[in-house]
Design an enzyme around this catalytic site. Structure first.
Site, PDB file in Angstrom:
ATOM      1  N   LYS A  21       0.833  -1.216   0.000  1.00 19.60           N
ATOM      2  CA  LYS A  21       0.000   0.000   0.000  1.00 19.60           C
ATOM      3  C   LYS A  21       0.863   1.260   0.000  1.00 19.60           C
ATOM      4  CE  LYS A  21      -3.003   1.020   3.577  1.00 19.60           C
ATOM      5  NZ  LYS A  21      -2.962   2.447   3.939  1.00 19.60           N
ATOM      6  N   SER A  22       1.839   1.319   0.881  1.00 22.31           N
ATOM      7  CA  SER A  22       2.682   2.522   0.976  1.00 22.31           C
ATOM      8  C   SER A  22       3.396   2.780  -0.348  1.00 22.31           C
ATOM      9  CB  SER A  22       3.730   2.350   2.074  1.00 22.31           C
ATOM     10  OG  SER A  22       3.103   2.297   3.321  1.00 22.31           O
ATOM     11  N   ARG A  26       2.975   5.988  -3.200  1.00 21.80           N
ATOM     12  CA  ARG A  26       4.144   6.785  -3.587  1.00 21.80           C
ATOM     13  C   ARG A  26       4.415   6.702  -5.082  1.00 21.80           C
ATOM     14  NH1 ARG A  26       4.068   5.682   1.614  1.00 21.80           N
ATOM     15  NH2 ARG A  26       5.425   6.739   3.135  1.00 21.80           N
ATOM     16  N   GLY A  94      -5.005   8.315   5.292  1.00 21.25           N
ATOM     17  CA  GLY A  94      -4.074   9.241   5.947  1.00 21.25           C
ATOM     18  C   GLY A  94      -2.838   9.483   5.092  1.00 21.25           C
ATOM     19  N   ARG A 122      -8.522  12.979  12.517  1.00 22.49           N
ATOM     20  CA  ARG A 122      -7.095  12.638  12.715  1.00 22.49           C
ATOM     21  C   ARG A 122      -6.197  13.888  12.709  1.00 22.49           C
ATOM     22  NH1 ARG A 122      -5.588   7.535   9.144  1.00 22.49           N
ATOM     23  NH2 ARG A 122      -3.705   7.714  10.410  1.00 22.49           N
ATOM     24  N   SER A 167       7.249   9.456  12.109  1.00 18.66           N
ATOM     25  CA  SER A 167       6.154   9.269  11.156  1.00 18.66           C
ATOM     26  C   SER A 167       6.657   9.345   9.725  1.00 18.66           C
ATOM     27  CB  SER A 167       5.077  10.343  11.376  1.00 18.66           C
ATOM     28  OG  SER A 167       4.225  10.404  10.235  1.00 18.66           O
ATOM     29  N   ASP A 315       1.627  -1.006  12.022  1.00 17.54           N
ATOM     30  CA  ASP A 315       0.316  -1.453  11.527  1.00 17.54           C
ATOM     31  C   ASP A 315      -0.007  -2.890  11.947  1.00 17.54           C
ATOM     32  OD1 ASP A 315      -0.094   1.012  10.385  1.00 17.54           O
ATOM     33  OD2 ASP A 315       0.757   0.444   8.455  1.00 17.54           O
ATOM     34  N   ARG A 346      -6.902   2.337  17.849  1.00 18.38           N
ATOM     35  CA  ARG A 346      -6.693   0.880  17.706  1.00 18.38           C
ATOM     36  C   ARG A 346      -6.428   0.182  19.027  1.00 18.38           C
ATOM     37  NH1 ARG A 346      -3.415   0.823  11.880  1.00 18.38           N
ATOM     38  NH2 ARG A 346      -5.322   0.956  10.633  1.00 18.38           N
TER      39      ARG A 346
HETATM   40  C1  S3P Z   1       2.388   4.933   6.303  1.00 21.57           C
HETATM   41  C2  S3P Z   1       2.986   5.283   7.481  1.00 21.57           C
HETATM   42  C3  S3P Z   1       2.479   4.898   8.801  1.00 21.57           C
HETATM   43  C4  S3P Z   1       1.492   3.734   8.701  1.00 21.57           C
HETATM   44  C5  S3P Z   1       0.489   3.941   7.606  1.00 21.57           C
HETATM   45  C6  S3P Z   1       1.186   4.082   6.261  1.00 21.57           C
HETATM   46  C7  S3P Z   1       2.968   5.410   5.040  1.00 21.57           C
HETATM   47  O1  S3P Z   1       1.816   6.017   9.381  1.00 21.57           O
HETATM   48  O2  S3P Z   1       0.828   3.547   9.923  1.00 21.57           O
HETATM   49  O3  S3P Z   1      -0.383   2.834   7.529  1.00 21.57           O
HETATM   50  O4  S3P Z   1       2.619   4.890   3.961  1.00 21.57           O
HETATM   51  O5  S3P Z   1       3.788   6.335   5.098  1.00 21.57           O
HETATM   52  P1  S3P Z   1       2.623   7.163  10.186  1.00 21.57           P
HETATM   53  O6  S3P Z   1       3.619   7.721   9.263  1.00 21.57           O
HETATM   54  O7  S3P Z   1       1.580   8.161  10.579  1.00 21.57           O
HETATM   55  O8  S3P Z   1       3.217   6.474  11.371  1.00 21.57           O
END
Ligand code: S3P
Length: 429
Positions: A21-22, A26, A94, A122, A167, A315, A346
């Site tokens: 997903k990340s 990107r 997010g 959030r 983060s 996660d 959570r």
């Molecule tokens: C993510 C970073 C994490 C993670 C989120 C995906 C990302 O959040 O919990 O599911 O893709 O950069 P944080 O950067 O807020 O810790």
């Protein structure tokens, strides 16, 4: 939608899980602002990533879906995005809102970002505040803490900044904003977090230096479009890794899972707890590690997880609560306050739902304590509309005597469409 599950005897078989997903988010964002074509292989076709895709299209980028998992982006270059005619909707994501806040701060136009009920609660100040230090004009309710965010693009100045919280989303937003300055932005991390943005910027030939705990990026240099091969998402694989580790007689192989060192906290913790995981066929593609994982049942013992470990398995923590129900002794998670500001709180969600299933679990301000092993029983549970809670409870259901009903399970599609099918393929009753 309700997901109804019964106790399983074991899990057996070979599977693959959808793309990371990340990395999918990107690849859309960086491919859009690169020059030339970017081709994305094994894209995660889930609700969150589709939000990013639609946002980039609304910013004037041509993105062709050749199939659900293969995309072609005609990059617009750093300065080619166009003003969106409507509000950019991020849904539940997010990553989309925080990364785009960074990107949009450096554009020449006005834009508004909004999301669903969860997103509107959030915290956004963590990204708004450093962006303002770079000269961003960015507003939101409660002085920028809450969405909707409205952004009037501006010329940004480079920033030297130590992140107050670990983060990857904030770090990535600042790296994106840094591309739109004419100097060097330096970000220092309190603890290492997932580094997919840095890795992708590198293969797209950005002027970036990675010198932990600092990342240095110089703005102004165009990125080059490229082919991106996305590995399976280790956070999705984790549900099966943990289920197989807990169910006697299980043996599962998961092919081509992302094995980035900043994401494998879950494997390291499992190894310490006594799990049996073999790492096969390790390779690097698109500057990201991947491997096949072979998991077998094993007896597990509880352990302590503290602040330093948290970013590498953030996660997976709700799932670790499930795992701890089958481990001998106490499992203590601390330093994980961030869990309270995810898609839902959570800590509260997993403690309340696992309690219903008979777990000896105690809530802490910054984590939880589980005393195992416990015999779980089926219950009617709620996902709190959080995909990771829904799937963690699905794993708990495989261990529980009787029937478990997980309400509001449609949120699983946020990160893992096809979860139920993959699970059904492995289950032996
Ligand atoms: C993510 C970073 C994490 C993670 C989120 C995906 C990302 O959040 O919990 O599911 O893709 O950069 P944080 O950067 O807020 O810790």
């Amino acid at each position: 939608m309700e997901l109804v599950l019964e106790k399983a005897k074991s899990l057996k078989g070979d599977i693959s899980v959808p793309g990371d997903k990340s990395i999918s988010h990107r690849s859309l964002i960086l491919g859009s602002i690169a020059q030339g074509e970017t081709r994305i292989y094994n894209f995660l076709d889930s609700l969150d990533c589709l939000r990013t895709l639609e946002c980039m299209r609304a910013l004037g980028v041509e993105i062709k879906k050749i199939s659900n998992n293969f995309l072609k982006i005609k990059g617009k270059g750093l300065y080619g995005l166009e003003e969106p005619k409507d509000i950019l909707e991020v849904g539940n994501s997010g990553t989309t809102i925080r990364l785009l806040a960074g990107l949009l701060s450096g554009q020449k136009f006005y834009s508004v970002l909004n999301g669903d009920d969860s997103i509107r609660k959030r915290p956004m100040k963590r990204v708004v505040q450093p962006l303002r230090l770079m000269g961003a004009n960015i507003w939101g309710r409660e002085d920028g803490e809450l969405t909707p965010l409205s952004i009037k693009g501006n010329r940004l100045t480079p920033l030297h900044y130590t992140l107050p919280i670990a983060s990857a989303q904030v770090k990535s937003a600042l790296l994106l904003a840094g591309l739109y300055t004419n100097g060097e932005t330096v970000i220092k991390e309190p603890l290492p977090t997932r580094d997919h943005t840095e890795r992708m910027l590198k293969i797209m030939q950005a002027d970036i230096k990675i010198c932990p705990p600092k990342i240095k990026i110089r703005g102004g240099r165009e990125l080059k479009g490229t082919d991106i091969f996305i590995p399976g998402d280790i956070s999705s694989a984790a549900y099966f890794i943990i289920a197989a580790s807990m169910l006697k007689g299980s043996q599962v192989i998961i092919k081509q899972v992302g094995f980035n060192p900043t994401r494998i906290g879950i494997i390291e913790i499992l190894n310490k707890m006594g799990a049996k995981i073999n790492i096969l066929n390790h390779q690097i593609k698109s500057n990201e590690a991947r491997a096949d994982l072979k998991i077998e049942y094993s007896e597990l013992k509880g352990l302590e997880i503290s602040k330093e470990n948290v970013p590498f398995l953030i996660d997976e923590l709700p799932l670790i609560a499930v795992l701890a129900t089958q481990a001998q002794g106490e499992t203590v998670v601390s330093g994980a306050k961030e869990l309270r500001v995810k898609e839902t709180d959570r800590i509260k969600a997993i403690v309340s739902e696992l309690e219903k299933m008979g777990t000896d679990i105690k809530e802490k301000e910054d984590g939880f304590i589980v005393r195992g092993p416990s015999k779980l029983h089926g219950a009617v549970c709620d996902s709190y509309n959080d995909h990771r809670i829904a799937m963690s409870l699905a794993v708990a259901a495989l261990l529980a005597e009787g029937k478990t009903i997980i309400k509001n399970s449609e949120c699983i599609d946020i990160s893992f469409p096809g979860f139920k099918k993959t699970l059904q393929k492995l289950i032996n009753f």
